[in-house]
Every structure is written in structure tokens, then in C-alpha cells.
Write a protein that holds these residues in place. Structure first.
Motif, PDB file in Angstrom:
ATOM      1  N   GLU A 144     -16.163 -56.215  91.247  1.00 45.66           N
ATOM      2  CA  GLU A 144     -15.392 -57.082  92.141  1.00 45.66           C
ATOM      3  C   GLU A 144     -14.173 -56.324  92.645  1.00 45.66           C
ATOM      4  O   GLU A 144     -13.388 -55.784  91.867  1.00 45.66           O
ATOM      5  CB  GLU A 144     -14.926 -58.353  91.412  1.00 45.66           C
ATOM      6  CG  GLU A 144     -14.090 -59.272  92.297  1.00 45.66           C
ATOM      7  CD  GLU A 144     -13.607 -60.522  91.593  1.00 45.66           C
ATOM      8  OE1 GLU A 144     -12.776 -61.243  92.175  1.00 45.66           O
ATOM      9  OE2 GLU A 144     -14.044 -60.778  90.457  1.00 45.66           O
ATOM     10  N   LYS A 145     -14.009 -56.254  93.955  1.00 42.24           N
ATOM     11  CA  LYS A 145     -12.904 -55.515  94.549  1.00 42.24           C
ATOM     12  C   LYS A 145     -11.564 -56.179  94.238  1.00 42.24           C
ATOM     13  O   LYS A 145     -11.457 -57.411  94.180  1.00 42.24           O
ATOM     14  CB  LYS A 145     -13.076 -55.401  96.064  1.00 42.24           C
ATOM     15  CG  LYS A 145     -14.310 -54.622  96.491  1.00 42.24           C
ATOM     16  CD  LYS A 145     -14.177 -53.126  96.173  1.00 42.24           C
ATOM     17  CE  LYS A 145     -15.361 -52.341  96.749  1.00 42.24           C
ATOM     18  NZ  LYS A 145     -15.240 -50.894  96.509  1.00 42.24           N
ATOM     19  N   ILE A 146     -10.540 -55.348  94.072  1.00 36.99           N
ATOM     20  CA  ILE A 146      -9.195 -55.804  93.734  1.00 36.99           C
ATOM     21  C   ILE A 146      -8.319 -55.787  94.993  1.00 36.99           C
ATOM     22  O   ILE A 146      -8.268 -54.783  95.702  1.00 36.99           O
ATOM     23  CB  ILE A 146      -8.577 -54.892  92.653  1.00 36.99           C
ATOM     24  CG1 ILE A 146      -9.413 -54.959  91.371  1.00 36.99           C
ATOM     25  CG2 ILE A 146      -7.119 -55.267  92.379  1.00 36.99           C
ATOM     26  CD1 ILE A 146      -9.087 -53.864  90.368  1.00 36.99           C
ATOM     27  N   SER A 147      -7.649 -56.904  95.252  1.00 38.42           N
ATOM     28  CA  SER A 147      -6.759 -56.996  96.417  1.00 38.42           C
ATOM     29  C   SER A 147      -5.309 -56.803  95.992  1.00 38.42           C
ATOM     30  O   SER A 147      -4.861 -57.349  94.993  1.00 38.42           O
ATOM     31  CB  SER A 147      -6.919 -58.356  97.103  1.00 38.42           C
ATOM     32  OG  SER A 147      -6.581 -59.413  96.213  1.00 38.42           O
ATOM     33  N   MET A 148      -4.584 -56.016  96.769  1.00 33.80           N
ATOM     34  CA  MET A 148      -3.202 -55.685  96.412  1.00 33.80           C
ATOM     35  C   MET A 148      -2.369 -55.568  97.684  1.00 33.80           C
ATOM     36  O   MET A 148      -2.808 -54.975  98.680  1.00 33.80           O
ATOM     37  CB  MET A 148      -3.189 -54.361  95.632  1.00 33.80           C
ATOM     38  CG  MET A 148      -1.839 -53.855  95.191  1.00 33.80           C
ATOM     39  SD  MET A 148      -2.102 -52.435  94.056  1.00 33.80           S
ATOM     40  CE  MET A 148      -0.470 -51.742  93.958  1.00 33.80           C
ATOM     41  N   LEU A 149      -1.182 -56.181  97.679  1.00 32.28           N
ATOM     42  CA  LEU A 149      -0.241 -56.098  98.799  1.00 32.28           C
ATOM     43  C   LEU A 149       1.160 -55.875  98.249  1.00 32.28           C
ATOM     44  O   LEU A 149       1.442 -56.176  97.091  1.00 32.28           O
ATOM     45  CB  LEU A 149      -0.249 -57.389  99.626  1.00 32.28           C
ATOM     46  CG  LEU A 149      -1.404 -57.617 100.598  1.00 32.28           C
ATOM     47  CD1 LEU A 149      -1.365 -59.038 101.148  1.00 32.28           C
ATOM     48  CD2 LEU A 149      -1.361 -56.601 101.755  1.00 32.28           C
ATOM     49  N   THR A 150       2.037 -55.380  99.107  1.00 33.53           N
ATOM     50  CA  THR A 150       3.438 -55.254  98.702  1.00 33.53           C
ATOM     51  C   THR A 150       4.160 -56.585  98.909  1.00 33.53           C
ATOM     52  O   THR A 150       3.738 -57.435  99.696  1.00 33.53           O
ATOM     53  CB  THR A 150       4.166 -54.175  99.521  1.00 33.53           C
ATOM     54  OG1 THR A 150       4.180 -54.562 100.901  1.00 33.53           O
ATOM     55  CG2 THR A 150       3.506 -52.812  99.355  1.00 33.53           C
ATOM     56  N   ALA A 151       5.256 -56.740  98.188  1.00 32.61           N
ATOM     57  CA  ALA A 151       6.149 -57.890  98.375  1.00 32.61           C
ATOM     58  C   ALA A 151       7.534 -57.472  97.912  1.00 32.61           C
ATOM     59  O   ALA A 151       7.669 -56.658  96.991  1.00 32.61           O
ATOM     60  CB  ALA A 151       5.665 -59.103  97.591  1.00 32.61           C
ATOM     61  N   TYR A 152       8.552 -58.034  98.561  1.00 37.23           N
ATOM     62  CA  TYR A 152       9.923 -57.624  98.250  1.00 37.23           C
ATOM     63  C   TYR A 152      10.891 -58.791  98.086  1.00 37.23           C
ATOM     64  O   TYR A 152      12.037 -58.582  97.704  1.00 37.23           O
ATOM     65  CB  TYR A 152      10.457 -56.715  99.370  1.00 37.23           C
ATOM     66  CG  TYR A 152       9.464 -55.706  99.867  1.00 37.23           C
ATOM     67  CD1 TYR A 152       9.211 -54.534  99.161  1.00 37.23           C
ATOM     68  CD2 TYR A 152       8.750 -55.919 101.052  1.00 37.23           C
ATOM     69  CE1 TYR A 152       8.290 -53.602  99.609  1.00 37.23           C
ATOM     70  CE2 TYR A 152       7.825 -54.989 101.510  1.00 37.23           C
ATOM     71  CZ  TYR A 152       7.593 -53.836 100.787  1.00 37.23           C
ATOM     72  OH  TYR A 152       6.675 -52.927 101.237  1.00 37.23           O
ATOM     73  N   ASP A 153      10.439 -60.014  98.389  1.00 37.67           N
ATOM     74  CA  ASP A 153      11.344 -61.158  98.315  1.00 37.67           C
ATOM     75  C   ASP A 153      10.600 -62.405  97.842  1.00 37.67           C
ATOM     76  O   ASP A 153       9.371 -62.452  97.839  1.00 37.67           O
ATOM     77  CB  ASP A 153      12.004 -61.424  99.679  1.00 37.67           C
ATOM     78  CG  ASP A 153      11.002 -61.897 100.715  1.00 37.67           C
ATOM     79  OD1 ASP A 153      10.853 -63.121 100.865  1.00 37.67           O
ATOM     80  OD2 ASP A 153      10.338 -61.059 101.359  1.00 37.67           O
ATOM     81  N   TYR A 154      11.351 -63.426  97.468  1.00 39.27           N
ATOM     82  CA  TYR A 154      10.813 -64.647  96.878  1.00 39.27           C
ATOM     83  C   TYR A 154       9.874 -65.391  97.836  1.00 39.27           C
ATOM     84  O   TYR A 154       8.747 -65.757  97.459  1.00 39.27           O
ATOM     85  CB  TYR A 154      11.975 -65.553  96.469  1.00 39.27           C
ATOM     86  CG  TYR A 154      11.550 -66.902  95.939  1.00 39.27           C
ATOM     87  CD1 TYR A 154      11.245 -67.085  94.588  1.00 39.27           C
ATOM     88  CD2 TYR A 154      11.446 -68.004  96.785  1.00 39.27           C
ATOM     89  CE1 TYR A 154      10.860 -68.325  94.095  1.00 39.27           C
ATOM     90  CE2 TYR A 154      11.052 -69.244  96.312  1.00 39.27           C
ATOM     91  CZ  TYR A 154      10.761 -69.397  94.978  1.00 39.27           C
ATOM     92  OH  TYR A 154      10.370 -70.627  94.498  1.00 39.27           O
ATOM     93  N   SER A 155      10.323 -65.634  99.053  1.00 38.36           N
ATOM     94  CA  SER A 155       9.567 -66.483  99.981  1.00 38.36           C
ATOM     95  C   SER A 155       8.205 -65.898 100.328  1.00 38.36           C
ATOM     96  O   SER A 155       7.189 -66.603 100.299  1.00 38.36           O
ATOM     97  CB  SER A 155      10.378 -66.711 101.265  1.00 38.36           C
ATOM     98  OG  SER A 155      11.592 -67.363 100.978  1.00 38.36           O
TER      99      SER A 155
END
Length: 272
Positions: A24-35
Motif C-alpha cells: 500500500e502506497k504511503i502518502s506524505m505532505l509538508t505542513a508548517y502551521d495549525y490550520s
């Protein structure tokens, strides 16, 4: 959403390994803030990377080098407060681990204690082996990063594809095996030939996440602002935009300005 994902309350390194083992492929994204992190987490992302790319997209720097450890902890803390399900990985920034395994350990511990993150990511192979081992010895999960390592941009002098030559490709494979042997739970491969990324993904048992590394890795990662089309000037070959928020946000702000200038906002129903 699959039954498998619906039953997961919190992604862990064990679950990520299980995903690779099952294909099963793994999805990943960046994030830098709460919202933004809250939106992506609810959407079902597997991994959130608090990347040192915050230096570029949040602070406007040309490279990832200027961002500090304190700033990374600030961003990571904001993301952690939003997340209920995703596994959160934080980049150890430039100057916080190179050449000194004791400093690397201190940096990793600060990130984990002060932000509540689940793991750290560190760039490099054999040259940072001691730092990786020291961090792991403290019980901190480590994600490796090979190929194009943006913190070394002035060493490489370019953001072009890495490991096209046989010698560099062989070292990358050896470094991947070394990181696995040290105990890293995953490795990011950035901007390398797809055939090499496939070879590495098959050579190691741990999950391999690609960015500009073709479709044969165990998962993919992109910068959130690129995916959503908030950035306009960055157009690498590997990027697929899933929205055009730059245009949507610009139009919304222009409509607001117009309504204020024309005295149509606020109206009677929007007043007390």
C-alpha cells in the motif's frame, strides 16, 4: 476511505512498515502551521513532514539553510496541536547536527520534547552515521534523506538530478543500506533517476518515500504549497498541482477590497 484506514487512530512506524509489506502506497505532505495541518490530517494523509522547506515557503528565503532549530520547533508545535491521525516527522535544520553527533542528539531531543513530534528527518549517508546512531540510541525514530539534499546546495551548486553517474548511484545504494542497518524506519529519496529509486526500494526492507524519484518507491512526498498551487514560480518536472489556490485567493482578496471600497461590506445583516 478503506476499512483499514478508517480503523487507524494514529499512524505509527509499525503501520508504515506494514503498508510497505502489503504494497500500500504511503502518502506524505509538508505542513508548517495549525490550520493547514488540521485540514490535511482530516483528509487522511499518512505522514506530515514539518520540512525545513518552511524556510522557503513560509519565510521567503532562497534556500533551506537559514531556518533555525527554534523556528523548526515552533512550526512543529503548531502542526502537532492539529494532528489526530498522521505521523509527524520534523527536519533537523542545517547546522544542528553536521559534524557533531552530540549536537545532533541534543537537537533531536529538543524537537521531540518541545514540539511533541513523532520522529526526525536528517540528510546524508555514511558521513552522518554517528549522528544517526546517537539519535536512535535515545529512542528517537529517524527518517533518512538521500539523493538531492537541499541543505548541501552550496556543495552541489545545483538542484539538478543526483546520482546519474554510476559511482554516485552506487554510494546512494550503500548509504540506503547503511541507514537501514543503523535503524532508520524510512528513507526519503529526492530527485534521482526512477530506475535507481526502484532498485533502492527493492534493496531495503524499510519504506522509501520519493520526491522526483519515479513511481516505484513505497510512497510520495510533495510540498503542500506546491500541490495546492499557492506557489507559482516553482515548476519542476516531478510536481503535479491539484489546485490553483493562488488565483482563488487573489480573486477573493480583490473581491473583499472592492466590497470595502464600494461600501457594500459590511451590510446591515453583517452589523450589530
Amino acid at each position: 476511505m478503506s476499512v483499514h484506514k478508517a480503523n487507524i487512530k494514529r499512524i505509527t512506524t509499525h503501520i508504515l512498515q506494514d503498508m510497505k509489506d502489503r504494497g500500500e502506497k504511503i502518502s506524505m505532505l509538508t505542513a508548517y502551521d495549525y490550520s493547514m495541518a488540521k485540514i490535511i490530517d482530516v483528509a487522511g494523509i499518512d505522514i506530515l513532514l514539518v520540512g525545513d522547506s518552511a524556510s522557503n515557503v513560509m519565510a521567503g528565503h532562497e534556500t533551506t539553510l537559514p531556518i533555525t532549530l527554534d523556528q523548526m520547533i515552533y512550526h512543529a508545535s503548531s502542526v502537532i496541536r492539529a494532528v489526530k491521525r498522521a505521523f509527524v516527522v520534523v527536519d533537523i535544520p542545517f547546522g544542528s547536527y553536521q559534524g557533531n553527533s552530540s549536537e545532533a542528539l541534543r537537537s533531536a531531543i529538543r524537537i521531540m520534547k518541545e514540539s511533541g513530534a513523532h520522529a526526525v528527518k536528517i540528510e546524508g549517508g555514511s558521513e552522518i552515521k554517528e549522528s544517526v546512531l546517537r539519535i536512535l540510541s535515545a529512542g528517537v525514530p529517524v527518517m533518512g534523506h538521500l539523493g538531492l539534499t537541499p541543505q548541501s546546495i552550496y556543495k552541489f551548486g545545483t538542484y539538478t538530478v543526483r546520482a546519474k553517474e554510476e559511482a554516485e548511484a552506487q554510494k546512494l545504494i550503500e548509504d540506503a543500506l547503511l541507514l537501514e542497518e543503523c535503524g532508520c524506519f524510512s528513507i526519503v529519496l529526492e530527485k534521482i533517476p526512477a530506475a535507481l529509486a526502484k532498485k533502492v526500494s527493492e534493496a531495503v526492507k524499510i519504506p522509501v518515500i520519493g520526491i522526483g524519484a519515479g513511481k516505484h518507491t513505497d510512497g510520495q512526498v510533495l510540498v503542500l504549497h506546491d500541490v495546492l498551487g499557492i506557489t507559482k514560480d516553482f515548476n519542476p518536472r516531478f510536481l503535479r498541482r491539484y489546485a490553483d489556490l493562488y488565483s482563488i485567493m487573489t480573486e477573493a482578496v480583490q473581491n473583499y477590497i472592492s466590497d470595502v471600497k464600494e461600501k457594500s461590506f459590511p451590510n446591515d445583516k453583517e452589523s450589530y
